[in-house]
Write a protein that holds these residues in place. Structure first.
Motif, PDB file in Angstrom:
ATOM      1  N   ILE A  37     -41.394  19.012 -43.906  1.00 10.90           N
ATOM      2  CA  ILE A  37     -41.518  19.841 -42.687  1.00 10.90           C
ATOM      3  C   ILE A  37     -42.641  19.331 -41.785  1.00 10.90           C
ATOM      4  O   ILE A  37     -42.437  19.163 -40.574  1.00 10.90           O
ATOM      5  CB  ILE A  37     -41.683  21.333 -43.060  1.00 10.90           C
ATOM      6  CG1 ILE A  37     -40.381  21.851 -43.667  1.00 10.90           C
ATOM      7  CG2 ILE A  37     -42.084  22.158 -41.835  1.00 10.90           C
ATOM      8  CD1 ILE A  37     -40.472  23.263 -44.227  1.00 10.90           C
ATOM      9  N   PRO A  38     -43.844  19.033 -42.318  1.00 11.34           N
ATOM     10  CA  PRO A  38     -44.893  18.504 -41.439  1.00 11.34           C
ATOM     11  C   PRO A  38     -44.517  17.161 -40.802  1.00 11.34           C
ATOM     12  O   PRO A  38     -44.796  16.938 -39.618  1.00 11.34           O
ATOM     13  CB  PRO A  38     -46.095  18.338 -42.363  1.00 11.34           C
ATOM     14  CG  PRO A  38     -45.865  19.278 -43.479  1.00 11.34           C
ATOM     15  CD  PRO A  38     -44.388  19.331 -43.653  1.00 11.34           C
ATOM     16  N   ILE A  39     -43.872  16.296 -41.567  1.00  8.01           N
ATOM     17  CA  ILE A  39     -43.474  15.001 -40.997  1.00  8.01           C
ATOM     18  C   ILE A  39     -42.425  15.195 -39.917  1.00  8.01           C
ATOM     19  O   ILE A  39     -42.453  14.534 -38.879  1.00  8.01           O
ATOM     20  CB  ILE A  39     -42.986  14.039 -42.114  1.00  8.01           C
ATOM     21  CG1 ILE A  39     -44.194  13.587 -42.916  1.00  8.01           C
ATOM     22  CG2 ILE A  39     -42.250  12.849 -41.526  1.00  8.01           C
ATOM     23  CD1 ILE A  39     -43.865  12.696 -44.080  1.00  8.01           C
ATOM     24  N   ARG A  40     -41.505  16.123 -40.120  1.00 12.11           N
ATOM     25  CA  ARG A  40     -40.490  16.413 -39.102  1.00 12.11           C
ATOM     26  C   ARG A  40     -41.155  16.952 -37.825  1.00 12.11           C
ATOM     27  O   ARG A  40     -40.785  16.573 -36.709  1.00 12.11           O
ATOM     28  CB  ARG A  40     -39.481  17.405 -39.667  1.00 12.11           C
ATOM     29  CG  ARG A  40     -38.207  17.465 -38.827  1.00 12.11           C
ATOM     30  CD  ARG A  40     -37.117  18.270 -39.484  1.00 12.11           C
ATOM     31  NE  ARG A  40     -37.568  19.657 -39.596  1.00 12.11           N
ATOM     32  CZ  ARG A  40     -37.177  20.495 -40.549  1.00 12.11           C
ATOM     33  NH1 ARG A  40     -36.355  20.093 -41.476  1.00 12.11           N
ATOM     34  NH2 ARG A  40     -37.623  21.721 -40.563  1.00 12.11           N
ATOM     35  N   LYS A  41     -42.159  17.823 -37.970  1.00 10.34           N
ATOM     36  CA  LYS A  41     -42.878  18.342 -36.796  1.00 10.34           C
ATOM     37  C   LYS A  41     -43.650  17.231 -36.085  1.00 10.34           C
ATOM     38  O   LYS A  41     -43.665  17.167 -34.852  1.00 10.34           O
ATOM     39  CB  LYS A  41     -43.826  19.468 -37.203  1.00 10.34           C
ATOM     40  CG  LYS A  41     -43.116  20.752 -37.558  1.00 10.34           C
ATOM     41  CD  LYS A  41     -44.088  21.853 -37.916  1.00 10.34           C
ATOM     42  CE  LYS A  41     -43.351  23.140 -38.226  1.00 10.34           C
ATOM     43  NZ  LYS A  41     -44.267  24.250 -38.515  1.00 10.34           N
ATOM     44  N   LEU A  42     -44.266  16.346 -36.851  1.00  9.20           N
ATOM     45  CA  LEU A  42     -44.983  15.211 -36.252  1.00  9.20           C
ATOM     46  C   LEU A  42     -44.023  14.281 -35.524  1.00  9.20           C
ATOM     47  O   LEU A  42     -44.318  13.789 -34.429  1.00  9.20           O
ATOM     48  CB  LEU A  42     -45.763  14.444 -37.319  1.00  9.20           C
ATOM     49  CG  LEU A  42     -47.013  15.124 -37.863  1.00  9.20           C
ATOM     50  CD1 LEU A  42     -47.544  14.381 -39.078  1.00  9.20           C
ATOM     51  CD2 LEU A  42     -48.079  15.212 -36.789  1.00  9.20           C
ATOM     52  N   ALA A  43     -42.854  14.046 -36.118  1.00 12.10           N
ATOM     53  CA  ALA A  43     -41.857  13.174 -35.478  1.00 12.10           C
ATOM     54  C   ALA A  43     -41.370  13.802 -34.167  1.00 12.10           C
ATOM     55  O   ALA A  43     -41.209  13.105 -33.158  1.00 12.10           O
ATOM     56  CB  ALA A  43     -40.694  12.925 -36.431  1.00 12.10           C
ATOM     57  N   LYS A  44     -41.149  15.127 -34.178  1.00 11.48           N
ATOM     58  CA  LYS A  44     -40.729  15.810 -32.948  1.00 11.48           C
ATOM     59  C   LYS A  44     -41.820  15.701 -31.880  1.00 11.48           C
ATOM     60  O   LYS A  44     -41.550  15.476 -30.702  1.00 11.48           O
ATOM     61  CB  LYS A  44     -40.405  17.271 -33.229  1.00 11.48           C
ATOM     62  CG  LYS A  44     -39.905  18.000 -32.000  1.00 11.48           C
ATOM     63  CD  LYS A  44     -39.585  19.443 -32.288  1.00 11.48           C
ATOM     64  CE  LYS A  44     -39.104  20.101 -30.998  1.00 11.48           C
ATOM     65  NZ  LYS A  44     -38.989  21.538 -31.144  1.00 11.48           N
ATOM     66  N   GLY A  45     -43.080  15.843 -32.326  1.00  6.84           N
ATOM     67  CA  GLY A  45     -44.199  15.718 -31.394  1.00  6.84           C
ATOM     68  C   GLY A  45     -44.270  14.336 -30.769  1.00  6.84           C
ATOM     69  O   GLY A  45     -44.506  14.197 -29.570  1.00  6.84           O
ATOM     70  N   THR A  46     -44.051  13.300 -31.560  1.00  6.27           N
ATOM     71  CA  THR A  46     -44.095  11.942 -31.001  1.00  6.27           C
ATOM     72  C   THR A  46     -42.953  11.714 -30.020  1.00  6.27           C
ATOM     73  O   THR A  46     -43.133  11.035 -29.008  1.00  6.27           O
ATOM     74  CB  THR A  46     -44.043  10.881 -32.119  1.00  6.27           C
ATOM     75  OG1 THR A  46     -42.868  11.066 -32.906  1.00  6.27           O
ATOM     76  CG2 THR A  46     -45.269  10.941 -32.993  1.00  6.27           C
ATOM     77  N   ARG A  47     -41.775  12.305 -30.302  1.00  5.21           N
ATOM     78  CA  ARG A  47     -40.660  12.180 -29.343  1.00  5.21           C
ATOM     79  C   ARG A  47     -40.992  12.887 -28.027  1.00  5.21           C
ATOM     80  O   ARG A  47     -40.691  12.379 -26.945  1.00  5.21           O
ATOM     81  CB  ARG A  47     -39.379  12.750 -29.945  1.00  5.21           C
ATOM     82  CG  ARG A  47     -38.703  11.835 -30.947  1.00  5.21           C
ATOM     83  CD  ARG A  47     -37.298  12.321 -31.300  1.00  5.21           C
ATOM     84  NE  ARG A  47     -37.274  13.657 -31.875  1.00  5.21           N
ATOM     85  CZ  ARG A  47     -37.440  13.948 -33.162  1.00  5.21           C
ATOM     86  NH1 ARG A  47     -37.639  12.971 -34.021  1.00  5.21           N
ATOM     87  NH2 ARG A  47     -37.398  15.200 -33.580  1.00  5.21           N
TER      88      ARG A  47
END
Length: 163
Positions: A37-47
């Protein structure tokens, strides 16, 4: 006794399988909650940041490395937003200065063109005055000579004899 051993072994295998399954599910839950979940949130943030949405903030609060990474990411996006706004302000200031200098150059060019026109007019006036002056000088000379002749006719005969 064999039957009891067989049944105990069977129960042991069943309980071991259940324990392995429960442990795997708990481990998957921890991995999902603490990593996925944290990695998915970080990936969304980078997008979002890649799409220049600099107002985006990752809403993940934790005291571990993922929380620290999310905090650093949020701080980075804030600094990027400030830098982007400064660049836009600088670009507007630069554009304004370019417009001002362009206007100054246009005014200077118009003034230079006017000065060149006036200089050309002065040269033309000098040429015209010179061209008019030459025939007028001749006319004036002949007029003076004619006046002299009219006033003193005897001097004409002396001058003709000397020529």
């Amino acid at each position: 006794m064999d039957e009891e051993t067989y049944r105990t072994r069977k129960m042991m295998v069943l309980f071991s399988s259940i324990m392995i399954l429960v442990t795997a599910l708990l481990f998957a839950g921890f991995v999902l909650r603490l990593v996925h979940i944290p990695i998915r949130k970080l990936a969304k943030g980078t997008r979002e940041v890649a799409n220049l949405n600099l107002d985006y903030a990752i809403d993940f609060v934790s005291k571990d490395e993922m929380g620290e990474l999310a905090g650093s990411f949020n701080q980075m996006t804030k600094q990027l937003k400030v830098a982007n706004e400064a660049n836009q302000e600088w670009a507007l200031t630069l554009e304004k200065k370019v417009k001002e200098k362009s206007e100054e150059l246009k005014k200077a060019q118009a003034h230079l063109l006017l000065v060149e026109k006036i200089a050309s007019l002065g040269k033309l006036s000098a040429v015209v005055a010179h061209e008019i002056n030459n025939p007028l000088s001749g006319i004036l000379t002949y007029a003076k000579l004619s006046l002299k002749i009219i006033q003193n006719p005897t001097s004409l005969s002396r001058e003709q004899t000397t020529l």
